[in-house]
Design a protein around this motif. Structure first.
Motif, short mmCIF file in Angstrom:
data_model
loop_
_atom_site.label_atom_id
_atom_site.label_comp_id
_atom_site.label_asym_id
_atom_site.label_seq_id
_atom_site.Cartn_x
_atom_site.Cartn_y
_atom_site.Cartn_z
N VAL A 88 50.19 1.45 -2.26
CA VAL A 88 51.41 2.10 -2.72
C VAL A 88 51.84 3.19 -1.75
O VAL A 88 53.02 3.33 -1.43
N TYR A 89 50.88 3.95 -1.24
CA TYR A 89 51.21 5.03 -0.30
C TYR A 89 51.92 4.47 0.93
O TYR A 89 52.96 4.99 1.36
N THR A 90 51.37 3.41 1.50
CA THR A 90 51.97 2.83 2.70
C THR A 90 53.37 2.30 2.41
O THR A 90 54.29 2.46 3.22
N ASN A 91 53.56 1.68 1.25
CA ASN A 91 54.88 1.15 0.90
C ASN A 91 55.88 2.26 0.64
O ASN A 91 57.06 2.12 0.97
N VAL A 92 55.43 3.37 0.05
CA VAL A 92 56.31 4.51 -0.15
C VAL A 92 56.77 5.07 1.19
O VAL A 92 57.94 5.39 1.40
N VAL A 93 55.82 5.18 2.13
CA VAL A 93 56.16 5.70 3.46
C VAL A 93 57.16 4.78 4.16
O VAL A 93 58.17 5.24 4.72
N HIS A 94 56.90 3.49 4.13
CA HIS A 94 57.80 2.54 4.78
C HIS A 94 59.14 2.44 4.04
O HIS A 94 60.17 2.14 4.66
N VAL A 148 52.42 7.43 10.23
CA VAL A 148 52.16 8.27 9.07
C VAL A 148 51.38 7.50 8.00
O VAL A 148 50.50 8.05 7.35
N GLY A 149 51.71 6.22 7.85
CA GLY A 149 51.01 5.42 6.85
C GLY A 149 49.53 5.31 7.14
O GLY A 149 48.70 5.23 6.22
N GLY A 150 49.17 5.31 8.41
CA GLY A 150 47.76 5.19 8.78
C GLY A 150 46.95 6.45 8.56
O GLY A 150 45.72 6.43 8.68
N TRP A 151 47.61 7.58 8.23
CA TRP A 151 46.88 8.82 8.00
C TRP A 151 45.93 8.71 6.81
O TRP A 151 44.78 9.09 6.87
N PHE A 152 46.45 8.18 5.70
CA PHE A 152 45.66 8.14 4.47
C PHE A 152 45.46 6.73 3.92
O PHE A 152 44.66 6.51 3.02
N GLY A 153 46.25 5.79 4.41
CA GLY A 153 46.14 4.42 3.91
C GLY A 153 46.21 3.42 5.04
O GLY A 153 45.78 3.69 6.16
N SER A 154 46.81 2.28 4.76
CA SER A 154 46.94 1.23 5.77
C SER A 154 48.25 1.43 6.54
O SER A 154 49.22 1.95 6.01
N ASP A 155 48.27 1.01 7.81
CA ASP A 155 49.51 1.08 8.58
C ASP A 155 50.35 -0.17 8.39
O ASP A 155 51.44 -0.27 8.94
N ASP A 156 49.86 -1.13 7.60
CA ASP A 156 50.58 -2.37 7.34
C ASP A 156 50.92 -2.45 5.85
O ASP A 156 50.03 -2.63 5.01
N PRO A 157 52.20 -2.33 5.48
CA PRO A 157 52.56 -2.36 4.06
C PRO A 157 52.36 -3.73 3.41
O PRO A 157 52.37 -3.82 2.18
N ARG A 158 52.19 -4.76 4.22
CA ARG A 158 52.03 -6.11 3.66
C ARG A 158 50.56 -6.58 3.70
O ARG A 158 50.29 -7.76 3.49
N ALA A 169 62.82 17.15 6.52
CA ALA A 169 62.20 16.95 7.83
C ALA A 169 60.96 16.05 7.71
O ALA A 169 60.73 15.17 8.55
N VAL A 170 60.17 16.27 6.66
CA VAL A 170 58.99 15.42 6.43
C VAL A 170 59.42 13.99 6.14
O VAL A 170 58.83 13.02 6.66
N LEU A 171 60.47 13.83 5.34
CA LEU A 171 60.94 12.48 5.00
C LEU A 171 61.49 11.76 6.22
O LEU A 171 61.31 10.54 6.37
N VAL A 172 62.18 12.49 7.09
CA VAL A 172 62.67 11.89 8.34
C VAL A 172 61.49 11.46 9.21
O VAL A 172 61.54 10.40 9.86
N LEU A 173 60.44 12.25 9.21
CA LEU A 173 59.23 11.88 9.96
C LEU A 173 58.64 10.58 9.41
O LEU A 173 58.22 9.70 10.17
N LEU A 174 58.61 10.46 8.08
CA LEU A 174 58.11 9.22 7.46
C LEU A 174 58.97 8.03 7.88
O LEU A 174 58.45 6.95 8.19
N PRO A 218 56.83 5.26 10.31
CA PRO A 218 56.11 4.87 9.09
C PRO A 218 54.72 4.32 9.35
O PRO A 218 53.79 4.58 8.58
N GLY A 219 54.56 3.56 10.43
CA GLY A 219 53.24 3.01 10.72
C GLY A 219 52.23 4.09 11.05
O GLY A 219 51.08 4.06 10.59
#
Length: 297
Positions: free
Chosen positions: A86-92, A50-60, A38-43, A47-48
């Protein structure tokens, strides 16, 4: 009398579904992988966000001056060789990896249900021809066949890779569908439906498939995990997704050359990949045991 038999079949199918639910809901090994998935489906879905929670919302959004930098404020998993988070890229990367697994399994399941049902229910020469067709595809090694097919394609998108992997995934599921349909077609309620003159399509969709598809769906859950591993393997070998796509396989392929200097670039996508596959395999095992009456306790 035939009406009573059909009513009993519907009741048994309902009770069977309740029995599976009553079995799996008591097992921790059902809820833990389900929560992880369920968490992975949320990611994958957001992704943008969830990525913004702890890192950047832009993987690039990369900074070459911070290449291979370990964990730091704003970059909990560190930065990769290009200085990207790395966190943002893992999420995306979760979106592409899960999408390939789900699309491939869905396509393979549709093919398997069509061919397996036709072979198992009709029988005769139809069964023989379709069985030989299935054997032909089973004769190709899964990864080798995928490598040959992908090398002939110019496009390496999520859809094209899903189609290629589905091409070599459906035979195993089709054999299982054929077996379960053959075991169901001679049941009393199916014979009663035939005696009442019901159309074949209605018999299949209302009485045969609902009572035969359970074990197949459980195995299909395992197939999703296997496909995700196959996609990551092919991408790692340079035969799967290509930049600018983002997937766990691409992250692993990029990180392998600098693992000793920057192990975090390989460890984190590897952990997410392993957690996903382990959760799917565990969930599939629990469901497979639950749909088997001997596994209900």
């Amino acid at each position: 009398m035939t009406d009573q038999v059909l009513a009993q079949a519907v009741e048994e199918d309902t009770l069977g579904g309740r029995g599976v639910w009553a079995t799996v809901r008591k097992r921790v090994l059902f809820w833990v992988p389900l929560a992880v998935l369920a968490v992975l489906v949320l990611l994958a879905a957001f992704p943008g966000w969830v990525g913004g929670w702890f890192g950047s919302d832009d993987p690039r959004a990369c900074d070459l001056s911070a290449s291979a930098r370990p964990s730091s404020p704003g970059h909990p998993f560190g930065q990769d060789l290009q200085g990207c988070d790395v966190y943002t890229n893992v999420v995306h990367g979760a979106r592409a990896s899960l999408a390939v697994g789900l699309f491939c399994t869905l396509i393979a399941l549709v093919i398997a249900v069509l061919i397996g049902t036709l072979a198992g229910y009709v029988g005769g020469w139809t069964d023989s021809v379709l069985a030989r067709l299935t054997d032909v595809f089973l004769g190709f090694p899964f990864l080798l066949g995928a490598i040959v097919a992908l090398n002939s394609l110019g496009d390496r998108s999520v859809l094209s890779i899903s189609l290629v992997l589905a091409l070599f995934s459906w035979p195993t599921l089709a054999r299982m569908v054929r077996t379960t349909v053959r075991a169901t077609r001679d049941a009393e309620y199916v014979q009663a439906a035939k005696a009442m003159g019901f159309p074949t399509l209605r018999i299949l969709t209302h009485y045969v498939l609902p009572n035969a598809i359970g074990p197949v769906l459980a195995v299909a859950t395992l197939t999703v995990g296997g496909v995700i591993v196959a996609e990551s393997t092919l991408t790692f070998l340079g035969l799967g997704l290509r930049p600018p796509s983002i997937s766990w396989g691409l992250q692993l392929a990029t990180a392998q050359s600098r693992f000793q200097q920057a192990p975090h670039t390989l460890i984190y996508p590897g952990i997410f990949l392993a957690a996903t596959v382990l959760s799917l395999i565990t969930l599939g095992d629990v469901l497979r045991d639950a749909v088997n009456p001997k596994g209900r306790s």
